[in-house]
Write an enzyme that holds these catalytic residues in place. Sequence first.
Site: not given
Ligand code: MRU
Length: 367
Positions: A48, A90, A239, A250
């Site tokens: 996240g 990441r 993100d 996502k």
């Molecule tokens: O791969 P992840 O689980 O880190 O992806 C998270 C997401 O895509 C969330 O929707 C995004 O980070 C927003 S979190 C408030």
Amino acid sequence: MRVVQPIEWTPAGVVMIDQRRLPAELVRHTYTDYRDVAAAIRDMVIRGAPAIGVAAAMGIALGVLHSEARSIAELRNEFPLICEAMACTRPTAVDLFWAIDRMKRRFEELAAAPNLHAIRDALVSEALRIHEEKHAIDEAIGRFGAALMPESGQVMTQCNAGALATAGIGTALGVIRIAVEQGRKLRVFVPETRPYLQGARLTAWELAEGGIPLTLITDNMVGHFLKTGKIGAVVVGADRIAANGDTANKIGTYQIAVLAHENGVPFYVAAPISTLDLSISTGESIPIEERPAEEVTHIRGIQIAPDVEAANPAFDVTPARLITAIITERGVASPPYRDSLARLFSESALQQEKGLAVARERPAPAR
Ligand code: MRU
């Protein structure tokens, strides 16, 4: 309303819930080495966008705290390596790089620090401040966003943009939480979010723990429910948001936005200002993380496909024209986003400077 804390700074080290093991088990790990914090980010112990920013800041603080440097000059040589370990975990979520930059800026401000102790204290305080700020930011996003939610009925989200993902109360889920606290009668449609199942494993768990009604659906049911399910709004996290409003989130978010548009359902992005990347003009330049093929061919270690090539982009980009509004802690940006986001960003930078000046005059938080 009870919210889970995915990460904490404790005297024993940085403690994280292992999100890979939810909802079956609630397991916490304690990290004392910054390299292990970097590995935890890369391996999705914590995930996240805002939460990995907090983890990176705490990882840097941990690196400085346990550094064997015997002089400020030695620490100055080691510091970029610590930051680099966090930066190469990441690539898509810009909050990670925002938090690293903030720690770097704080380090630079300490050029005249009298000794290593002062630098260590100041960097630990900065990481704790980044964490502390998340609650207020999410609550402000939640209040602005709640006003956009229907009085009653169904809303949809994607992935997990809750407390687990932000280390606050959540962005998209913060909007829903506050709307429910204000008395709106909402049911949340939660797509399972293959391949990593953040919807099924994490969002369903968080909502159930918070007593918020939900219906779990598979990703291929999204179009059906947007057409027939009386969904009043979609609200998702982000993100990275480019200067023109194009938003990386996502994988699967883009198709939800297209289907929301097709069916006349408002599509909202809820994210902190730290998720804006105004150095990127459009979403085409946002780097998209490619994750291991096994996440597609296997579920929890069980092979569900033959040994074939599988693609696994972790994020996609939703074009700004499909986004009804972007909800931030400074207010709601409407199209055209180039103007509205730039305005919110500069107001926020001014506020941030003032806020930090006040915060630094207060004694360091206990640790
Ligand atoms: O791969 P992840 O689980 O880190 O992806 C998270 C997401 O895509 C969330 O929707 C995004 O980070 C927003 S979190 C408030």
